[in-house]
Design an enzyme around this catalytic site. Structure first.
Site, mmCIF file in Angstrom:
data_model
loop_
_atom_site.group_PDB
_atom_site.id
_atom_site.type_symbol
_atom_site.label_atom_id
_atom_site.label_comp_id
_atom_site.label_asym_id
_atom_site.label_seq_id
_atom_site.Cartn_x
_atom_site.Cartn_y
_atom_site.Cartn_z
ATOM 1 N N PRO A 1 -29.770 -48.093 18.635
ATOM 2 C CG PRO A 1 -31.029 -47.497 20.350
ATOM 3 C CD PRO A 1 -31.086 -48.023 18.832
ATOM 4 C CG MET A 2 -26.577 -51.472 20.762
ATOM 5 S SD MET A 2 -25.345 -52.021 19.514
ATOM 6 C CE MET A 2 -24.789 -50.877 18.498
ATOM 7 C CB ALA A 3 -26.805 -48.211 27.369
ATOM 8 C CB CYS B 1 -34.674 -52.533 28.042
ATOM 9 S SG CYS B 1 -33.215 -52.400 28.595
ATOM 10 C CG ASN C 1 -32.692 -53.979 15.593
ATOM 11 O OD1 ASN C 1 -32.753 -55.263 16.679
ATOM 12 N ND2 ASN C 1 -31.159 -53.961 15.613
ATOM 13 N N GLY D 1 -26.959 -52.933 15.123
ATOM 14 C CA GLY D 1 -25.995 -52.492 16.768
ATOM 15 C C GLY D 1 -24.995 -53.218 16.447
HETATM 16 C C1 LIG Z 1 -24.953 -53.439 25.068
HETATM 17 C C2 LIG Z 1 -25.378 -53.210 24.268
HETATM 18 C C3 LIG Z 1 -26.758 -52.127 24.979
HETATM 19 C C4 LIG Z 1 -27.962 -51.838 23.967
HETATM 20 N N1 LIG Z 1 -28.850 -50.817 24.296
HETATM 21 C C5 LIG Z 1 -30.331 -50.913 23.749
HETATM 22 C C6 LIG Z 1 -30.428 -49.096 24.392
HETATM 23 O O1 LIG Z 1 -30.153 -48.269 25.186
HETATM 24 N N2 LIG Z 1 -31.539 -49.007 23.394
HETATM 25 C C7 LIG Z 1 -32.891 -50.012 22.729
HETATM 26 O O2 LIG Z 1 -33.181 -50.018 22.039
HETATM 27 N N3 LIG Z 1 -31.642 -51.181 22.844
HETATM 28 C C8 LIG Z 1 -30.531 -51.593 23.330
HETATM 29 N N4 LIG Z 1 -30.156 -52.243 23.018
HETATM 30 C C9 LIG Z 1 -30.534 -53.760 21.898
HETATM 31 C C10 LIG Z 1 -30.225 -53.050 19.999
HETATM 32 O O3 LIG Z 1 -30.431 -51.328 20.039
HETATM 33 C C11 LIG Z 1 -31.017 -54.143 19.172
HETATM 34 O O4 LIG Z 1 -31.875 -53.780 19.572
HETATM 35 C C12 LIG Z 1 -30.059 -55.755 19.454
HETATM 36 O O5 LIG Z 1 -28.448 -55.663 19.919
HETATM 37 C C13 LIG Z 1 -30.748 -56.412 18.086
HETATM 38 O O6 LIG Z 1 -29.659 -55.393 17.867
HETATM 39 P P1 LIG Z 1 -27.366 -56.076 16.954
HETATM 40 O O7 LIG Z 1 -27.439 -57.679 16.819
HETATM 41 O O8 LIG Z 1 -28.431 -55.882 15.053
HETATM 42 O O9 LIG Z 1 -27.217 -56.038 17.583
HETATM 43 C C14 LIG Z 1 -28.943 -52.964 23.487
HETATM 44 C C15 LIG Z 1 -27.548 -53.915 23.154
HETATM 45 C C16 LIG Z 1 -26.916 -54.191 22.575
HETATM 46 C C17 LIG Z 1 -25.734 -54.992 22.995
#
Ligand SMILES: Cc1cc2nc3c(=O)[nH]c(=O)nc-3n(C[C@H](O)[C@H](O)[C@H](O)COP(=O)(O)O)c2cc1C
Length: 315
Positions: free
Chosen positions: A21-23, A104, A204, A228
């Site tokens: 999930p990524m807002a 978060c 993750n 993500g």
């Molecule tokens: C722009 C952005 C928004 C994010 N929003 C959420 C979210 O709504 N909920 C959540 O659990 N993690 C959120 N994350 C964290 C990601 O889910 C993930 O844990 C983090 O980016 C590390 O994984 P990655 O390196 O594969 O991106 C967000 C990360 C980014 C960069």
């Protein structure tokens, strides 16, 4: 479905690679593509439990899903067991899993005791999960970080507390809250959660290739890997991991994302959201990535957005 695959509660996933999930990024189109390319699970952007209880329209809209997203998880953030239980009871049909955000790092979330602030309070973390688990028969999962302050490892305690409270799986992003997104992911620290719980562990952080995925699984012994940022503009990573054959161009994918966003938002918002996505697609284009980024960031309407797509993403 292979019987040796990853299961969350009674829900079998078709792949051990899940879309994070990524807002502001994991909107309908992004999730549709992640799923199309073979992600085992997609999750909504984080949604306020309180906002759902007050029937906030924008909050409810974040729970919309596409027709291919089964199973689909809704992610709630909350510091209150009561609001959590009420929000879970209000979730629409079509949501298969409830995920609680304990990762978060944003100050506006943490100051309310939500998100990664819960890493400082395993008892409350457990109470929130128990409230969610008691409010419906959907599996409840938790997404967390390693701990709050750098080096103050808490994920084992929190994972144990939420498992006892009924959680069906935990996802651990291998950074502390205070790191935000800086530094490298600590895979050895994620591995420390492996022996703390019996429920599936999903690792993750910083996975951008099949090689990274293999290293993450091997070093953490996790049951699944959540991806993500490494999947943005690169949804193919899920096909490369699962062996699925998908034949689509980047241009087709960008246009599909625009179409999905158009159904939900007015032009100005679609163009702004697509700036992030087009920038992600551009990062793979040596030599023109900066040019694409600059141009898409100047776009204010569909004509300018489509001109960038036409100029850099061939048919
Ligand atoms: C722009 C952005 C928004 C994010 N929003 C959420 C979210 O709504 N909920 C959540 O659990 N993690 C959120 N994350 C964290 C990601 O889910 C993930 O844990 C983090 O980016 C590390 O994984 P990655 O390196 O594969 O991106 C967000 C990360 C980014 C960069």
């Amino acid at each position: 479905m292979k019987s040796d695959g990853l299961k969350i509660g009674n829900i079998a996933l078709s792949s051990r690679a899940l879309f994070a999930p990524m807002a502001g990024y994991s909107d309908l189109g992004a999730r549709y593509l992640a799923r199309l390319y073979g992600a085992g699970l997609t999750t909504s952007e984080m949604v306020s439990a309180k906002g759902l209880c007050y029937h906030n329209r924008e909050t409810e809209a974040l729970l919309a899903k596409t027709e291919i997203e089964t199973p689909f998880a809704a992610q709630l953030f909350s510091a209150s067991p009561e609001y959590t239980a009420k929000a879970v009871a209000l979730l629409p049909a079509g949501i298969d899993i409830v995920d609680i955000n304990m990762g978060c790092p944003a100050p506006k979330i943490v100051k309310n005791g939500e998100g990664s602030a819960l890493l400082k309070d395993p008892v409350l973390a457990g109470e929130i999960v128990a409230a969610a688990a008691g409010a419906s028969n959907r599996p409840v999962t938790v997404k967390m970080r390693l701990g709050y302050e750098i080096g103050d490892f808490a994920a084992d305690k929190v994972a144990r507390a939420v498992e006892q409270a009924g959680a069906a799986a935990v996802t651990v992003h291998g950074r502390y809250r205070d790191q935000m997104y800086a530094g490298v992911v600590d895979r050895a620290a994620i591995h420390r959660v492996r022996d703390a719980v019996k429920i599936p562990l999903i690792a993750n952080g910083d996975v951008r290739s099949v090689r990274d995925y293999d290293i993450m699984r091997k070093e953490t012994e996790a049951d699944g890997v959540m991806i993500g940022r490494g999947a943005l503009g690169n949804y193919r990573i899920f096909a490369d991991i699962s062996g699925k054959k998908v034949d689509r161009t980047e241009r087709e994918n960008i246009l599909l994302q625009i179409d999905f966003l158009k159904k939900q938002y007015p032009e100005r918002i679609v163009v702004n959201l697509m700036k992030h996505h087009v920038t992600a697609y551009a990062s793979g284009k040596a030599g023109v990535a900066k040019e694409i980024r600059d141009r898409v960031h100047r776009a204010t309407n569909y004509t300018e957005l489509f001109a960038v797509v036409d100029d850099y993403f061939s048919r």
